[in-house]
Scaffold this motif. Structure first.
Motif: not given
Length: 347
Positions: A71-77, A143-151, A153-162
């Motif tokens: 999951r983390v690899r997929t999110l990072r990609d 704007t939408a793409l920037t927001a998607t990228g930020e989301e 990155r947040t999900r990746t950080d959460e997944a990395t924590g898990i």
């Protein structure tokens, strides 16, 4: 209540001592004292069962880490892909703006000035409106793409924590590894103290117990309604399992040289094109269940109340299983162990 720690060690030693006392005298059958030999057999079964339970827990922890790493690899990609797309879009927008500026096209002027200087004011208004909409559309995409990228990155950080928490849990499961190895070592110590005739008597006792259990099971009429044909995927799973006959049981192994019980069943169905959970407990919890009397070749039979063992049903009342340490993948009577239920990976 099962003994633990020193109590278990003393019990193993006592059973080993009983094994030593089982030396057959000349002319006397090796199974002359079935009660005592049965006690040795029962202790071996307990030890190997404990090892199987610990193996399932260890495999489950390992599977969670592997899945989370994916999951983390997929999110990072996905983050990298969004960043590349945003860079391309930003660069394209900048290039278009520079081209407009260099060419002096009216689209680069405010709408009111385009109207004043245009030869055709109506056309100027249309062009200005289109340009404004195009610019706004591009801005919205950025704007939408920037927001998607930020989301992402947040999900990746959460997944990395898990993932880090799961890795810590897996390290904590090293205790399970110790339990597995200790139980197997204790069982082998008991077996090592048995003489050749005693080991043969023990094997005969196992075979007789399996035969008796199978006869009782078949006597219920359970096979009268069981299927004899299966799906193409079920056939491929059975064929894969059959090709593994003779390969040794090794706890935690998923092939190709060796298997544990759920390693064999999960790989058999993977060869059939269907991914199923790694452990016998997860297979019992996560796969569709069918009545035992409705099972067909390819279905998985789950054994014991704690779902600590699994085998693949091959028809005619038989299974292919990786039974336990010291044994190899083999064909066995399906009713020779306590059946918890049946699951069907391709239901």
């Amino acid at each position: 209540m099962r003994p633990t720690g020193r109590g278990r060690h003393l019990r193993v030693a006592a059973v080993a001592a009983l094994a030593l006392a089982l030396t057959a005298t000349p002319g006397q059958p090796a199974h002359a004292e079935p009660t005592t030999l049965a006690e040795v057999r029962a202790e071996l079964q307990r030890l190997y069962h404990d090892a199987a339970v610990a193996t399932d827990k260890f495999n489950a922890a390992d599977e969670k880490v592997t899945a989370q790493e994916k999951r983390v690899r997929t999110l990072r990609d996905q983050v990298r892909a969004a960043e590349r797309k945003l860079d391309r879009l930003t660069a394209s927008a900048g290039a278009a703006a520079r081209a407009q500026y260099r060419s002096g096209t009216g689209a680069s002027l405010p709408a009111e000035l385009q109207f004043v200087f245009a030869d055709d004011p109506e056309h100027a208004l249309d062009g200005a409106s289109l340009a404004r909409r195009a610019q706004q559309s591009a801005a919205d995409v950025v704007t939408a793409l920037t927001a998607t990228g930020e989301e992402l990155r947040t999900r990746t950080d959460e997944a990395t924590g898990i993932l880090e928490r799961l890795k810590r849990d897996r390290r904590a499961r090293d205790g399970e590894r110790t339990t597995i190895e200790r139980r197997i070592a204790e069982a082998r110590e008991v077996e090592s103290r048995l003489s050749g005739p005693q080991l043969r008597a023990l094997d005969a006792l196992d075979a007789q117990a399996a035969k008796d259990a199978q006869e009782r099971w078949v006597g219920t009429g359970v096979l009268e309604s069981a299927g004899t044909t299966t799906t193409a995927a079920g056939k491929r799973a059975v064929e894969y399992a059959a090709r593994q006959l003779g390969k040794p049981y090794v706890w935690g192994a998923e092939g190709p040289a060796s298997f544990d019980c759920s390693g064999l069943t999960s790989q058999a169905w993977l060869a059939a094109g269907i991914t199923i959970p790694r452990t016998s407990e997860a297979q019992w919890q996560g796969l569709p269940r069918v009545p035992v009397g409705s099972m067909r070749p390819g279905d998985l039979i789950i054994y014991y109340a704690d779902a600590s063992h699994v085998a693949i049903y091959v028809g005619n009342g038989e299974i292919i299983a990786a039974p336990r340490p010291g044994r190899s993948v083999s064909v066995a009577p399906a009713g020779s162990m306590q059946i918890l239920g049946v699951v069907r990976p391709d239901a």
